[in-house]
Structures are given as C-alpha cells and as structure tokens.
Enzyme design. Structure first.
Site, mmCIF file in Angstrom:
data_model
loop_
_atom_site.group_PDB
_atom_site.id
_atom_site.type_symbol
_atom_site.label_atom_id
_atom_site.label_comp_id
_atom_site.label_asym_id
_atom_site.label_seq_id
_atom_site.Cartn_x
_atom_site.Cartn_y
_atom_site.Cartn_z
ATOM 1 N N ARG A 233 5.134 1.086 -11.473
ATOM 2 C CA ARG A 233 4.656 -0.297 -11.404
ATOM 3 C C ARG A 233 5.650 -1.156 -12.176
ATOM 4 O O ARG A 233 6.125 -0.765 -13.253
ATOM 5 C CB ARG A 233 3.265 -0.442 -12.018
ATOM 6 C CG ARG A 233 2.122 -0.006 -11.112
ATOM 7 C CD ARG A 233 1.963 -0.920 -9.879
ATOM 8 N NE ARG A 233 0.849 -0.547 -9.046
ATOM 9 C CZ ARG A 233 0.935 0.268 -7.984
ATOM 10 N NH1 ARG A 233 2.095 0.790 -7.648
ATOM 11 N NH2 ARG A 233 -0.132 0.522 -7.253
ATOM 12 N N GLU A 262 5.641 -9.227 -8.244
ATOM 13 C CA GLU A 262 5.959 -9.092 -6.809
ATOM 14 C C GLU A 262 5.310 -10.220 -6.020
ATOM 15 O O GLU A 262 4.171 -10.578 -6.320
ATOM 16 C CB GLU A 262 5.444 -7.730 -6.303
ATOM 17 C CG GLU A 262 6.192 -6.595 -6.946
ATOM 18 C CD GLU A 262 5.749 -5.212 -6.471
ATOM 19 O OE1 GLU A 262 4.979 -5.117 -5.498
ATOM 20 O OE2 GLU A 262 6.171 -4.230 -7.098
ATOM 21 N N HIS A 280 9.353 -2.310 -2.841
ATOM 22 C CA HIS A 280 8.111 -1.526 -3.022
ATOM 23 C C HIS A 280 7.792 -0.681 -1.775
ATOM 24 O O HIS A 280 6.756 -0.886 -1.122
ATOM 25 C CB HIS A 280 6.931 -2.449 -3.369
ATOM 26 C CG HIS A 280 5.810 -1.721 -4.076
ATOM 27 N ND1 HIS A 280 4.958 -2.324 -4.970
ATOM 28 C CD2 HIS A 280 5.403 -0.420 -3.997
ATOM 29 C CE1 HIS A 280 4.066 -1.441 -5.408
ATOM 30 N NE2 HIS A 280 4.311 -0.279 -4.829
HETATM 31 C C1 DGY Z 1 0.567 3.085 -4.742
HETATM 32 O O1 DGY Z 1 -0.068 3.781 -3.942
HETATM 33 O O2 DGY Z 1 0.118 2.814 -5.845
HETATM 34 C C2 DGY Z 1 1.913 2.609 -4.326
HETATM 35 O O3 DGY Z 1 2.495 1.738 -5.207
HETATM 36 C C3 DGY Z 1 1.873 2.023 -2.945
HETATM 37 O O4 DGY Z 1 2.218 3.066 -2.194
#
Ligand code: DGY
Length: 315
Positions: A233, A262, A280
């Site tokens: 993240r 984002e 992402h």
């Molecule tokens: C998640 O699943 O948390 C990812 O960031 C998106 O695939």
C-alpha cells in the site's frame, strides 16, 4: 432474494455467485466510481455491498446502510478502505479476498525487483525514443539480482510467495515480521534487515503502525546500492522521502506499484531517477481479478445465508 450493490463493473463471471444464489444486483450503467454521497444513498437500499479498494466505506456509509446492510465484501485482500470497527459496531460483516491473488501479486513484485535492479524501463524508454545510439560497455549498468540479499518485510502469503521466487533466482532471503515466524531468515529488527538487504520488498498491510514504515530515517539505513519495491500500500512508504533518497543516491532504485494518494503520484517520484512506476496492477491478471470478484461475492452470499464465510475480517 437480497439486493446487492456492486459498486463498479467486475470482470466477466465475477458476479456469478450472486446470480447463482438468486440475488438482485444493483449497479450503475457506467464504470465510474460512486461519490461518497452516491454510496450513502445507494447503500441505504441494499442488503449487501460488493466494493473495490477505490470505494471509501467509512462510518457514514455503514450508518446509511443500517438496518438492512449485512455485509460489505471488498474485492481486494487489503481492506484499509473499509472502516472495519464501524462495520463491526453496526453488526455488518466485512469480507476480503485472501489467497487468490498471492502468486499473481508476487509475480509483479518480482517483475519490479528485476526491472528496477536492471534499469530495463529506462533502457527501453531510451530505445523507443531514439536516445539509444548503440551498444556501450558502460550503459544501463544495473545491479545483479542473483546472489543479492532480498529483505521481505511482512511475511504473509504474498511475502512468502516472493521469497520462493527469490530462492529460484539464487537470492539469499531474509524476512522481517514482528513475531518470529520460525522460518529460516527471520530478522527481528527491521532496521537491521534494511541495512543488510540489497533488495527490500514490502508486503505489510496498511495500518496505523505501518503508515510511513519506510521513512527518511529508514531509507538512510539502506545501502546506496539497494532497491526498494512496494506492491503493498502506498502510505507504507513516505513518497517524498523516497523521491529525495533516489535523487540523492541514498538508494539505487525503486519499483513502485502503489501510491499514497492514488491515482495521484508524487511529482518528485515521477521525475526521480531509476524509478519504475506502475499503476497498481499487482493482482491484474484476467484469472486472478475474476477469482477475486467471485470470492468477494461468495463471502457476501454466505453472510446473506446466515453462514460465516472463510474470508471474514470483522471480529
Ligand atoms: C489488494 O487486493 O489489496 C490489491 O491491492 C489489489 O489487488
């Protein structure tokens, strides 16, 4: 039959579990994200919500769903966009999509390890823009991946899947978690792991204690030849501090798939040297995104049936 809000268009087949269970799907005609106000309005008329990490499911949204709303199923393994405490307090279950995206996300983390270490994005960019004028012995000198030490930060399913790939590439693998995993290569102290690693790959969830886990001080602990990869993240890394570290040569390169705000990307990161930036796409394969959507819908169906889904995150 229940009414289920699906906030964005899901991959083909993604909502099959909802239709197979006979539930009515409420959705919009386009794929535009709902505003917070639209979410609050829409949630008031449904029993379940299948949402994406771009939807902020906060206390206000949960409250708007009371008393009908039973479950929020997030099509992602990370669920920092959902106020789980507010949901739990309101008796609303929250589900996510663990397990089905590990290998796909680990593939992308490894792609970033390779691309950032070997400067292949820069090299390809030069070739495509006509800036490459022929082979040169001192061009695009990256860092070797084989023989390097990989420090995996967070050793859940995805971190472990990255570690497996690294073994195959002849890397020496260390990992850090707060509690001893009992697996070889565990390092108790994150600072020590950062100082020892040639490549650092982040695999922790976003929580209060992991926000800016990698900050200016920790970037300074890394080797000037080190590569940082983030597929977890965005807010786990202080983006401005990272840009400064790259500009100043405090670390060698970075491969980044996730951002603090984002879809905004810090302007200094956009211009920082030896930086590979992706939008992402960690779990973005046809098969995995379909399976994620189905797993979230399966969780919603289970809760609507009065069952406990295996992918429940609320206590
Ligand atoms: C998640 O699943 O948390 C990812 O960031 C998106 O695939």
């Amino acid at each position: 039959m229940a009414r289920v809000l699906v906030t964005r268009r899901l991959p083909d087949g993604g909502t099959d579990p909802l239709t197979a269970a006979g539930h009515e799907i409420v959705t919009t005609d386009d794929d535009a994200p709902l505003t917070h106000e639209q979410l609050c309005t829409a949630v008031a008329e449904v029993d379940a919500v299948v949402c994406l990490l771009t939807d902020r499911i906060d206390d206000a949204v949960i409250t708007a769903g009371v008393p009908h709303l039973k479950v929020v199923a997030n099509v992602a393994v990370g669920y920092d966009n959902v106020d789980v405490s507010a949901a739990a307090a309101a008796g609303v279950a929250v589900c996510n999509t663990p397990g089905v995206l590990d290998e796909t996300t680990a593939d992308l983390a490894f792609l970033l390890i390779l691309t950032a270490s070997r400067l292949s994005s820069t090299a390809e960019h030069d070739l495509r823009t006509g800036a490459w004028h022929g082979w040169g012995i001192n061009q695009y000198l990256g860092r070797d991946v084989h023989g390097a030490t990989l420090g995996v930060v967070g050793y859940g399913r995805i971190g472990a899947a990255v570690a497996r790939r690294a073994e195959g590439f002849g890397m020496h693998v260390l990992h850090h978690t707060r509690n001893d995993t009992g697996a070889p290569g565990w390092v108790a102290d994150l600072d020590a792991l950062l100082a020892e690693s040639d490549v650092v790959s982040l695999h922790v969830p976003l929580k209060d204690e992991t926000r800016h886990l990698i900050d200016a001080r920790r970037l300074q602990l890394m080797k000037p030849t080190a590569v940082l990869v983030n597929t977890a993240r965005g807010p786990v890394v202080d983006e401005e501090a990272l840009a400064i570290a790259l500009e100043g040569g405090e670390i060698f390169a970075a491969g980044i798939d996730v951002y603090e705000r984002e879809p905004e990307v810090h302007p200094r990161l956009l211009t920082a040297p030896r930086t590979v930036l992706l939008p992402h796409i960690g779990s973005a394969s046809q098969q995995t995104r379909t399976r994620m959507a189905q797993l979230a819908c399966e969780g919603a169906v289970a809760v609507l049936n009065g069952e406990r889904p295996p992918n429940l995150v609320t206590p």
